[in-house]
Design a protein around this motif. Sequence first.
Motif, PDB file in Angstrom:
ATOM      1  N   CYS A 265       0.775  -1.244   0.000  1.00  0.00           N
ATOM      2  CA  CYS A 265       0.000   0.000   0.000  1.00  0.00           C
ATOM      3  C   CYS A 265       0.807   1.295   0.000  1.00  0.00           C
ATOM      4  O   CYS A 265       0.237   2.364  -0.265  1.00  0.00           O
ATOM      5  N   HIS A 266       2.088   1.265   0.311  1.00  0.00           N
ATOM      6  CA  HIS A 266       2.828   2.508   0.511  1.00  0.00           C
ATOM      7  C   HIS A 266       3.555   3.016  -0.726  1.00  0.00           C
ATOM      8  O   HIS A 266       4.049   4.141  -0.716  1.00  0.00           O
ATOM      9  N   PHE A 267       3.633   2.194  -1.769  1.00  0.00           N
ATOM     10  CA  PHE A 267       4.334   2.602  -2.985  1.00  0.00           C
ATOM     11  C   PHE A 267       3.503   2.211  -4.203  1.00  0.00           C
ATOM     12  O   PHE A 267       2.881   1.146  -4.211  1.00  0.00           O
ATOM     13  N   PRO A 268       3.473   3.057  -5.239  1.00  0.00           N
ATOM     14  CA  PRO A 268       2.745   2.681  -6.458  1.00  0.00           C
ATOM     15  C   PRO A 268       3.270   1.354  -7.003  1.00  0.00           C
ATOM     16  O   PRO A 268       4.484   1.142  -7.084  1.00  0.00           O
ATOM     17  N   LEU A 269       2.384   0.493  -7.383  1.00  0.00           N
ATOM     18  CA  LEU A 269       2.757  -0.840  -7.832  1.00  0.00           C
ATOM     19  C   LEU A 269       3.723  -0.792  -9.010  1.00  0.00           C
ATOM     20  O   LEU A 269       4.673  -1.585  -9.079  1.00  0.00           O
ATOM     21  N   ARG A 270       3.516   0.149  -9.924  1.00  0.00           N
ATOM     22  CA  ARG A 270       4.367   0.174 -11.103  1.00  0.00           C
ATOM     23  C   ARG A 270       5.804   0.558 -10.777  1.00  0.00           C
ATOM     24  O   ARG A 270       6.716   0.326 -11.568  1.00  0.00           O
ATOM     25  N   ASP A 271       6.041   1.119  -9.604  1.00  0.00           N
ATOM     26  CA  ASP A 271       7.390   1.506  -9.199  1.00  0.00           C
ATOM     27  C   ASP A 271       8.016   0.537  -8.199  1.00  0.00           C
ATOM     28  O   ASP A 271       9.115   0.795  -7.708  1.00  0.00           O
ATOM     29  N   ASN A 272       7.326  -0.554  -7.897  1.00  0.00           N
ATOM     30  CA  ASN A 272       7.811  -1.445  -6.838  1.00  0.00           C
ATOM     31  C   ASN A 272       7.905  -2.889  -7.328  1.00  0.00           C
ATOM     32  O   ASN A 272       6.963  -3.668  -7.223  1.00  0.00           O
ATOM     33  N   TYR A 273       9.068  -3.243  -7.844  1.00  0.00           N
ATOM     34  CA  TYR A 273       9.246  -4.598  -8.362  1.00  0.00           C
ATOM     35  C   TYR A 273       9.231  -5.639  -7.252  1.00  0.00           C
ATOM     36  O   TYR A 273       8.982  -6.827  -7.508  1.00  0.00           O
ATOM     37  N   PHE A 274       9.485  -5.241  -5.997  1.00  0.00           N
ATOM     38  CA  PHE A 274       9.366  -6.180  -4.888  1.00  0.00           C
ATOM     39  C   PHE A 274       7.926  -6.657  -4.752  1.00  0.00           C
ATOM     40  O   PHE A 274       7.665  -7.845  -4.535  1.00  0.00           O
ATOM     41  N   ALA A 275       6.975  -5.739  -4.881  1.00  0.00           N
ATOM     42  CA  ALA A 275       5.566  -6.109  -4.790  1.00  0.00           C
ATOM     43  C   ALA A 275       5.168  -7.023  -5.944  1.00  0.00           C
ATOM     44  O   ALA A 275       4.368  -7.954  -5.775  1.00  0.00           O
ATOM     45  N   TRP A 276       5.723  -6.790  -7.127  1.00  0.00           N
ATOM     46  CA  TRP A 276       5.427  -7.668  -8.262  1.00  0.00           C
ATOM     47  C   TRP A 276       5.886  -9.093  -7.984  1.00  0.00           C
ATOM     48  O   TRP A 276       5.171 -10.052  -8.293  1.00  0.00           O
ATOM     49  N   GLN A 277       7.058  -9.238  -7.385  1.00  0.00           N
ATOM     50  CA  GLN A 277       7.524 -10.585  -7.074  1.00  0.00           C
ATOM     51  C   GLN A 277       6.656 -11.246  -6.001  1.00  0.00           C
ATOM     52  O   GLN A 277       6.394 -12.444  -6.056  1.00  0.00           O
ATOM     53  N   ALA A 278       6.218 -10.464  -5.024  1.00  0.00           N
ATOM     54  CA  ALA A 278       5.407 -11.024  -3.948  1.00  0.00           C
ATOM     55  C   ALA A 278       4.017 -11.422  -4.421  1.00  0.00           C
ATOM     56  O   ALA A 278       3.518 -12.496  -4.066  1.00  0.00           O
TER      57      ALA A 278
END
Length: 415
Positions: A265-278
Motif C-alpha cells: 500500500c505505501h508505494f505505487p505498484l508500477r514503481d515497486n518490483y518487490f511487490a510484483w515478485q510477492a
Amino acid sequence: MADIAQEAGFRKNQKLKDALLQHKALSRQGFSERLFGLLFSGLVYPQIWEDPEVDMIAMELSDQHSIVTIGSGGCNMLAYLSRSPKKIDVVDLNPHHVALNRLKLAAFRHLPGHGDVVRHFGMDGIRTNSKSYDAFIAPNLDAATRAYWDKRSIAGRRRIEVFDRNIYKTGLLGRFIGAGHLIARLHGIDLTQMAEAKSLREQRQFFDARIAPLFDRPLIRWITSRKSSLFGLGIPPQQYDELASLASDGSIAPVLRQRLEKLACHFPLRDNYFAWQAFARRYPKPEEGTLPTYLKAENYRAIRDNAERVTVHHASFTELLAQKAAGSVDRYVLLDAQDWMNDEQLNDVWSEITRTAAPGARVIFRTAAEKSVLDGRLSPALLDQWSYLEERSSELNLEDRSAIYGGFHIYVKKA
C-alpha cells in the motif's frame, strides 16, 4: 534426493555452520538452527530483498569508494556498479549465491546487449536463455561456476535451464512465496489479482478487503507462531525471536501483516518490483511498471563496463576483512546478517570493520526489529568510534520498497 544433497551441503559448509550454530544439537534452539541450516544450504534468494536505491542514497556512493557487501541474489551489487565505484568485494557463505553472483556478472560482460540481459534475468518463460548461456556466458565462467550451472538434476535438467522458466519461483524464498499463494487460495483469495490495481487507492482496497483478514484466520496464526514457518523467508531462529519480541501473543501474524501492508500500500505498484515478485511472482512488463535498478536500460552500460571491478568470495564478512589493509574500505553493506550473530561474532566483525574503515566510512544494515542490534551489545570501545545517523536511518527506512525489515541503520566513522 534434493533433501539429501542439501543436508550433505550443510554438513560440508563449515563457514555456514560456524555462523549459524550457537546451541547444542539436542536443545530446542539447536534443532531449529540445524533445520534452518539444512534449508539455507540450497539456493535461498534468487532476488535480493533490500532496496538498492535506499542503499545508494544512504552510502552517498561515488566513484571513489571501495565496497564490501554480502552478495545474496546479486541484484544490489550490480546496482552499485551503476555509480562506478572503485572496487566491490562480494562475500557470501552460501555457494549457490556465489554461483548466481558470478553468473550475473558474466552475463553483463558477455551477453550481446541489454535486451539479452533482461530476457535472462527480468522475464519468465524465455526458452532460449539456456542456449544464450551456452553460446556467450559458459565459455567465460570459471570452472567451478560453470560446473555448478551445468550440473544436472535427477530428472536430467541442467541448473541453468531454470532461466528458461522462472528462477524467481525457485529457491527457498520462491517456494515460500508460492506456499503463501497456496494458503491464500485455500481461503478463497487470489493474490495475483493485486497486479490489476491501477492506483494506490485500489492497492489499499485490495489489501484491506482481501489480504488483511487472512492474518486473523486460525490456520495462519497457528503457522506464524512457529519459528520454522518463516525459514522460507531466510529468517533464522534468532531473527524470528526479534520479530516475536514485537508481538504480544506469541504469533507474529500482526507484525507480518504490518510489513505486508507497507509492501502492498505505501508505494505505487508500477514503481515497486518487490511487490510484483510477492504478488504476481514475476517482474512487470514494460507497460506495467519498472524493472529492478540493475536491469534498467539507463544503467546497462555502466554496469557492463564496471563488472570487472567486482570480486566474489565464498567467505564470511569477518574473514574477508581480516585480509584487508587498515583504512582501505569506504562502504560496508551487511544486509541483515547481524541478526544472526551472537555478541562475540558481532564484536569480531566490527573490530575488522573499524580497523579497515577509511576516514568517513559508512556501514549500512537492516534489522528484523526496529532498533539497532549494536545497542547494548557492541563494545563501547568500538561503538564510540562511530556515529549513528538515527534520523536519516528512520527516513530512509520509510522509503525501502521491500518493506520486510523493521529497521534500516547508517553508521559513519568518526574523524
